[in-house]
Design an enzyme around this catalytic site. Structure first.
Site, PDB file in Angstrom:
ATOM      1  N   GLN A   1     -10.514 -10.981   4.643  1.00  0.00           N
ATOM      2  CA  GLN A   1     -11.020  -9.646   4.702  1.00  0.00           C
ATOM      3  C   GLN A   1     -10.034  -8.772   4.095  1.00  0.00           C
ATOM      4  O   GLN A   1     -10.075  -7.743   3.356  1.00  0.00           O
ATOM      5  CB  GLN A   1     -11.275  -9.007   6.109  1.00  0.00           C
ATOM      6  CG  GLN A   1     -12.036  -7.916   6.187  1.00  0.00           C
ATOM      7  CD  GLN A   1     -12.569  -7.435   7.358  1.00  0.00           C
ATOM      8  OE1 GLN A   1     -13.021  -8.306   8.218  1.00  0.00           O
ATOM      9  NE2 GLN A   1     -12.660  -6.362   7.840  1.00  0.00           N
TER      10      GLN A   1
ATOM     11  N   CYS B   1     -16.853 -17.433  11.968  1.00  0.00           N
ATOM     12  CA  CYS B   1     -15.957 -18.404  12.227  1.00  0.00           C
ATOM     13  C   CYS B   1     -15.516 -18.340  13.697  1.00  0.00           C
ATOM     14  O   CYS B   1     -14.863 -19.119  14.250  1.00  0.00           O
ATOM     15  CB  CYS B   1     -14.840 -18.533  11.135  1.00  0.00           C
ATOM     16  SG  CYS B   1     -13.816 -17.087  11.212  1.00  0.00           S
TER      17      CYS B   1
ATOM     18  N   CYS C   1     -15.443 -16.690   4.653  1.00  0.00           N
ATOM     19  CA  CYS C   1     -14.032 -16.823   5.095  1.00  0.00           C
ATOM     20  C   CYS C   1     -13.520 -18.124   4.457  1.00  0.00           C
ATOM     21  O   CYS C   1     -14.315 -19.143   4.678  1.00  0.00           O
ATOM     22  CB  CYS C   1     -14.327 -17.180   6.711  1.00  0.00           C
ATOM     23  SG  CYS C   1     -12.754 -17.996   7.302  1.00  0.00           S
ATOM     24  N   GLU C   2     -12.315 -17.918   3.951  1.00  0.00           N
ATOM     25  CA  GLU C   2     -11.708 -19.168   3.185  1.00  0.00           C
ATOM     26  C   GLU C   2     -11.194 -20.101   4.151  1.00  0.00           C
ATOM     27  O   GLU C   2     -10.873 -21.281   3.512  1.00  0.00           O
ATOM     28  CB  GLU C   2     -10.827 -18.546   2.122  1.00  0.00           C
ATOM     29  CG  GLU C   2      -9.532 -18.061   2.884  1.00  0.00           C
ATOM     30  CD  GLU C   2      -8.609 -17.546   1.871  1.00  0.00           C
ATOM     31  OE1 GLU C   2      -8.899 -17.310   0.400  1.00  0.00           O
ATOM     32  OE2 GLU C   2      -7.190 -17.378   1.871  1.00  0.00           O
ATOM     33  N   HIS C   3     -11.009 -19.871   5.081  1.00  0.00           N
ATOM     34  CA  HIS C   3     -10.582 -20.760   6.169  1.00  0.00           C
ATOM     35  C   HIS C   3     -11.485 -21.991   6.825  1.00  0.00           C
ATOM     36  O   HIS C   3     -11.326 -23.046   7.187  1.00  0.00           O
ATOM     37  CB  HIS C   3      -9.840 -20.051   7.564  1.00  0.00           C
ATOM     38  CG  HIS C   3      -8.793 -19.161   6.933  1.00  0.00           C
ATOM     39  ND1 HIS C   3      -8.751 -17.929   7.263  1.00  0.00           N
ATOM     40  CD2 HIS C   3      -7.820 -19.298   6.010  1.00  0.00           C
ATOM     41  CE1 HIS C   3      -7.707 -17.192   6.611  1.00  0.00           C
ATOM     42  NE2 HIS C   3      -7.066 -18.076   6.188  1.00  0.00           N
ATOM     43  N   HIS C   4     -12.570 -21.171   6.803  1.00  0.00           N
ATOM     44  CA  HIS C   4     -13.721 -21.852   7.615  1.00  0.00           C
ATOM     45  C   HIS C   4     -15.276 -22.236   6.610  1.00  0.00           C
ATOM     46  O   HIS C   4     -15.841 -22.991   7.014  1.00  0.00           O
ATOM     47  CB  HIS C   4     -14.109 -21.530   8.989  1.00  0.00           C
ATOM     48  CG  HIS C   4     -13.016 -21.504   9.823  1.00  0.00           C
ATOM     49  ND1 HIS C   4     -12.074 -20.508  10.049  1.00  0.00           N
ATOM     50  CD2 HIS C   4     -12.599 -22.655  10.898  1.00  0.00           C
ATOM     51  CE1 HIS C   4     -11.333 -20.593  11.072  1.00  0.00           C
ATOM     52  NE2 HIS C   4     -11.405 -21.977  11.307  1.00  0.00           N
TER      53      HIS C   4
ATOM     54  N   HIS D   1     -16.993 -11.720  12.036  1.00  0.00           N
ATOM     55  CA  HIS D   1     -16.528 -13.117  11.530  1.00  0.00           C
ATOM     56  C   HIS D   1     -17.405 -14.236  12.256  1.00  0.00           C
ATOM     57  O   HIS D   1     -16.821 -14.398  13.517  1.00  0.00           O
ATOM     58  CB  HIS D   1     -15.032 -13.238  11.673  1.00  0.00           C
ATOM     59  CG  HIS D   1     -14.361 -12.424  10.647  1.00  0.00           C
ATOM     60  ND1 HIS D   1     -13.648 -13.018   9.486  1.00  0.00           N
ATOM     61  CD2 HIS D   1     -14.152 -11.211  10.465  1.00  0.00           C
ATOM     62  CE1 HIS D   1     -13.102 -12.009   8.903  1.00  0.00           C
ATOM     63  NE2 HIS D   1     -13.610 -10.596   9.365  1.00  0.00           N
TER      64      HIS D   1
HETATM   65 ZN   LIG Z   1     -12.265 -18.179   9.544  1.00  0.00          ZN
END
Ligand SMILES: [Zn+2]
Length: 201
Positions: free
Chosen positions: A112, A142, A71-74, A140
């Site tokens: 995703q 995250c 996941c590119e956010h976390h 996920h």
């Molecule tokens: Zn995430």
């Protein structure tokens, strides 16, 4: 990168020199290099010698392809199953190449939805099929590891192009053949992917 990992360990309150962590920066670098190796992968090289001209126009399905992405956010994993289908116009892709194509895009920092679209778009570009469909079901970490409440960590995304977009019967045939896990009670309220962990810091 190893200096950064060592600094990260310090910032986490750890002692990077204790025995168990001594080689961790090296291991973490190797792991991240592998998990993001898709940036350096060449789609044409992956598909090389595996595009065939055939007289076949029935649906081709490769289901239950395991994939792992970040996941590119976390920078935490999301992983699950990918199902790919297409209806050939003139060319087909060697079946064993489809999972490798999924890996090319999964081994990057992703959301995703984009991952799903990139796989579908690439198949469309390479063999111009009558239609292509990609469905991805993923958990996920995250969300599940952080105990984010009121949000399901399980997400389903799809990309339907050509005949799969325009023809409801074709689409239904595909969805029936892959028998989505999200049809299982309790998983019906799967959150849209990506959206789930965006917007919170
Ligand atoms: Zn995430």
């Amino acid at each position: 990168m190893q200096d950064l990992i060592r600094e990260l360990l310090i910032q986490l309150g750890e002692d990077p020199d204790r025995e168990g962590l001594a080689r961790t920066p090296r291991r973490v670098e190797q792991a991240f290099r592998f998990l993001t190796s898709g940036y350096h992968a060449d789609v044409d090289a992956v598909l090389n010698d595996a595009l065939f001209t055939v007289d076949y126009s029935e649906m081709v399905i490769v289901k239950d392809i395991d994939f792992y992405s970040l996941c590119e956010h976390h920078l935490l994993p999301f992983f699950g199953k990918c199902h790919v289908a297409y209806i050939p116009r003139k060319q087909v892709i060697g079946l064993s190449k489809i999972p490798r194509l999924v890996d090319v895009f999964a081994r990057r920092l992703q959301v995703q939805e984009r991952l799903t679209n990139q796989i579908a778009d690439t198949i469309r570009e390479k063999i111009a099929p009558l239609g292509v469909a990609v469905v991805m079901e993923a958990t996920h970490l995250c969300m599940s590891m952080r105990g984010v409440e009121k949000q399901n960590s399980f997400a389903v995304t799809s990309a339907m192009l050509g005949a799969f977009r325009n023809n409801a019967r074709t689409r239904m045939e595909f969805l029936e053949l892959i028998k989505l896990r999200s049809a299982v009670p309790g998983l019906r309220d799967a959150a849209p992917a990506g959206l789930a962990c965006v917007g919170e810091d």
